[in-house]
Scaffold this motif. Structure first.
Motif, PDB file in Angstrom:
ATOM      1  N   LEU A 125       1.079   1.909  -5.570  1.00 39.45           N
ATOM      2  CA  LEU A 125       1.096   0.574  -4.924  1.00 39.45           C
ATOM      3  C   LEU A 125       2.380  -0.343  -5.108  1.00 39.45           C
ATOM      4  CD1 LEU A 125      -1.686  -0.990  -4.673  1.00 39.45           C
ATOM      5  CD2 LEU A 125      -1.540  -1.637  -7.293  1.00 39.45           C
TER       6      LEU A 125
ATOM      7  N   SER B 170      -4.600  -6.515  -4.822  1.00 39.02           N
ATOM      8  CA  SER B 170      -3.765  -5.806  -5.399  1.00 39.02           C
ATOM      9  C   SER B 170      -2.407  -6.007  -4.910  1.00 39.02           C
ATOM     10  CB  SER B 170      -4.252  -4.574  -5.936  1.00 39.02           C
ATOM     11  OG  SER B 170      -5.177  -4.558  -6.801  1.00 39.02           O
ATOM     12  N   LEU B 171      -2.224  -5.392  -3.598  1.00 35.11           N
ATOM     13  CA  LEU B 171      -1.041  -5.278  -2.860  1.00 35.11           C
ATOM     14  C   LEU B 171      -0.392  -6.674  -2.755  1.00 35.11           C
ATOM     15  CD1 LEU B 171      -2.271  -2.818  -0.341  1.00 35.11           C
ATOM     16  CD2 LEU B 171      -0.327  -2.616  -1.614  1.00 35.11           C
TER      17      LEU B 171
ATOM     18  N   ASP C 157      -2.482   4.697  -7.486  1.00 34.94           N
ATOM     19  CA  ASP C 157      -1.807   3.775  -8.171  1.00 34.94           C
ATOM     20  C   ASP C 157      -0.383   3.743  -8.330  1.00 34.94           C
ATOM     21  OD1 ASP C 157      -4.464   2.621  -8.908  1.00 34.94           O
ATOM     22  OD2 ASP C 157      -4.585   3.712 -10.859  1.00 34.94           O
TER      23      ASP C 157
END
Length: 537
Positions: free
Chosen positions: A376, A420-421, A373
């Motif tokens: 990221l 997410s990326l 996390d």
């Protein structure tokens, strides 16, 4: 100038753009779109899209096309679903090819034996008088018969080499599985070289494979000096047929001796001037793979067999090597599977930026199976392109038999965080890693937009928060890869002035159910306006 008008279908110019009804190509370049195309097409040859879908052709941001083409030369072990089937395939190949000094093939399913450990004695039943070497699907592991181990001089007393492992049986004898290239090199060093004509033909096989799937640009992500020679000769013969960019392999054991060779290879490719060949990238490995516990992790493996995995470049060596590559103006491309490897890769790129200053370098971290996390947001901040393989984001046998037991469920459910990326602002690109897995983009996109297996499991998708919207997935496999290739505006999006690298599908993938995407028919693929593949031929 020769002109072609595509009409009577949906022309999709790129993510977020409305579809139009026509496209005009003139002398290999997109000349006009929509009504402008119709107005300028008086003398053009027409292609009736038959209510199909025209889009920019795909790119593959990370693959191994030469290895993929060579798979077709050896025994057909990829379709095998049991160890016995593999052994039978090797036996048949040996009987049909009695003059082959070595039998070399790829790529078997590593989940067919417990722990991915395959015994030389199983292959001995098929062939005992000649060496047999088979690569696993991951291409980080090989399975040898006893004759191959003997030829390489590998015995019970042979120590594990740097960057490699030689598993043993309980009685201390060598098993027959070799993990990572430090061990694999012991065998490949004594194997006879492939005939150059076979290698050039393999590139042709790879080009055909990709054209049939709508791909016109490929990043070859592991190129050694002899491979450069093969590509150059294929280009001289006009045998490439699609665009290839070479990523020259950086080996920590020999790096200082390789630097001059990187510049020389780039210069040789540029001097040839082929429109289908570039050499602008250097490939690093930060770690291995989770399946044989060589992927580098921040927390240890559940089994503890290799604790935190394997770090290929120790200490600050990766950062310093990346800086030297950046000094040459070459692109950095780092294989990083585990979260520790991803962090090391990001640290290396941050060091390069801080040391050499800002410029348009577009570094790539490939695979990104696990990212912590805390790391990221660093992709977008550093301008790092995550080049990911959507086909792997499913709970298939490989995941359930080899990966989850090693990572544990909580950590396994944080794999392949493509959404997410992308949401963080990272410039996502997609690739296949073919022949490790299917090179068909629609196969991978089907998983990326569903997180389900071909059987639709699990309902709702595995880690559904990471599901990609379909246009985002299509865009990452087209303009996303074009950005990785420094080629936006040249291909990857249908705009006037761009090369007419086109893909004609029989239906619109944006309105096709995810699990049906692999069944979409590629009607034709065009490279610079020329027909590269047609289903009718």
């Amino acid at each position: 100038m020769a002109s072609t008008l595509f009409r009577n279908g949906t022309v999709w110019t790129g993510a977020g753009e409305p579809a139009i009804g026509a496209l005009l190509v003139s002398d290999g370049v997109i000349a006009a779109l929509g009504d402008d195309a119709l107005a300028a097409a008086a003398d053009a040859t027409e292609v009736d899209l038959e209510d199909g879908f025209l889009m920019a052709s795909f790119g593959d941001g990370h693959a191994h096309p030469l290895l993929g083409g060579l798979e077709y030369v050896g025994p057909a072990v990829r379709p095998c679903t049991t160890v016995d089937e593999i052994v039978d395939a090797v036996r048949r190949f040996a009987e049909d090819n009695p003059d082959e000094e070595w039998i070399v093939g790829a790529s078997y399913d590593g989940s067919l034996a417990e722990g991915g450990l395959f015994d030389a004695r199983w292959l001995d039943k098929a062939v005992s008088d000649r060496p047999v070497v088979l690569r696993a699907w991951d291409y980080h592991t090989v399975w040898c018969n006893t004759a191959a181990l003997d030829a390489a001089g590998i015995t019970a007393d042979t120590p594990d080499p740097v960057l490699g492992e030689i598993p043993h049986r309980e009685d201390g004898s060598v098993l027959g599985t070799l993990r990572e290239w430090g061990a694999v090199d012991l065998v490949t060093a004594v194997m006879p070289a492939r005939d150059e004509e076979v290698r050039i033909a393999a590139l042709g096989t790879a080009a055909d494979y990709y054209l049939n799937k709508g791909v016109t640009w490929v990043q070859d992500a592991w190129v050694e000096p002899g491979d450069v020679d093969t590509y150059l000769e294929a280009a001289r013969r006009d045998a490439l047929r699609i665009r290839f960019n070479l990523a020259l392999y950086a080996d920590p054991r020999h790096f200082e001796a390789q630097i001059a060779g990187f510049s020389q290879a780039k210069r040789r490719v540029e001097q040839l001037g082929s429109p289908f060949l570039t050499a602008q990238t250097v490939k690093f490995f930060a770690d291995g793979v989770v399946e044989n516990e060589t992927g580098a992790l921040l927390a240890p493996y559940c089994s503890g067999l290799h604790s935190h995995g394997m770090t290929v470049w120790e200490g600050d060596a990766l950062a310093e090597a990346a800086r030297q590559v950046d000094d040459l103006g070459l692109q950095i491309h780092i294989h990083a599977i585990g979260d520790a490897a991803v962090r090391q890769a990001l640290d290396a790129i941050e060091y390069v930026v801080d040391t050499n200053g800002e410029r348009d370098r577009r570094p790539v971290i490939a695979h990104v199976q696990l990212v912590d996390d805390d790391d990221l947001e660093r992709f977008a901040a550093l301008g790092v392109i995550p080049c990911m393989q959507p086909l792997w984001a499913q709970e298939d046998a490989l995941m359930n038999v080899l990966t989850v037991p090693r990572l544990g469920r909580k950590r396994a459910d944080k794999q392949y965080r493509m959404r997410s990326l992308a949401d963080s602002g990272a410039p996502l690109a997609l690739g296949s890693d073919w022949p490790v897995s299917s090179g068909a983009p629609l196969d991978g996109i089907a998983i990326g937009v569903s997180r389900q297996t071909a059987e639709g499991e699990p309902a709702g998708g595995w880690t559904p928060d990471e599901i990609l919207p379909i246009e985002r997935a299509l865009g990452a496999y087209t303009e996303g890869v074009a950005k990785q290739a420094f080629a936006e505006g040249t291909w990857g999006r249908l705009v006037p002035g761009a090369s007419a690298d086109l893909l004609w599908l029989d239906r619109d993938p944006r309105s096709t159910p995810a699990l049906e995407l692999p069944a979409i028919t590629v009607r034709a693929t065009y490279v610079r306006g020329a027909l590269g593949f047609s289903e009718q031929h």
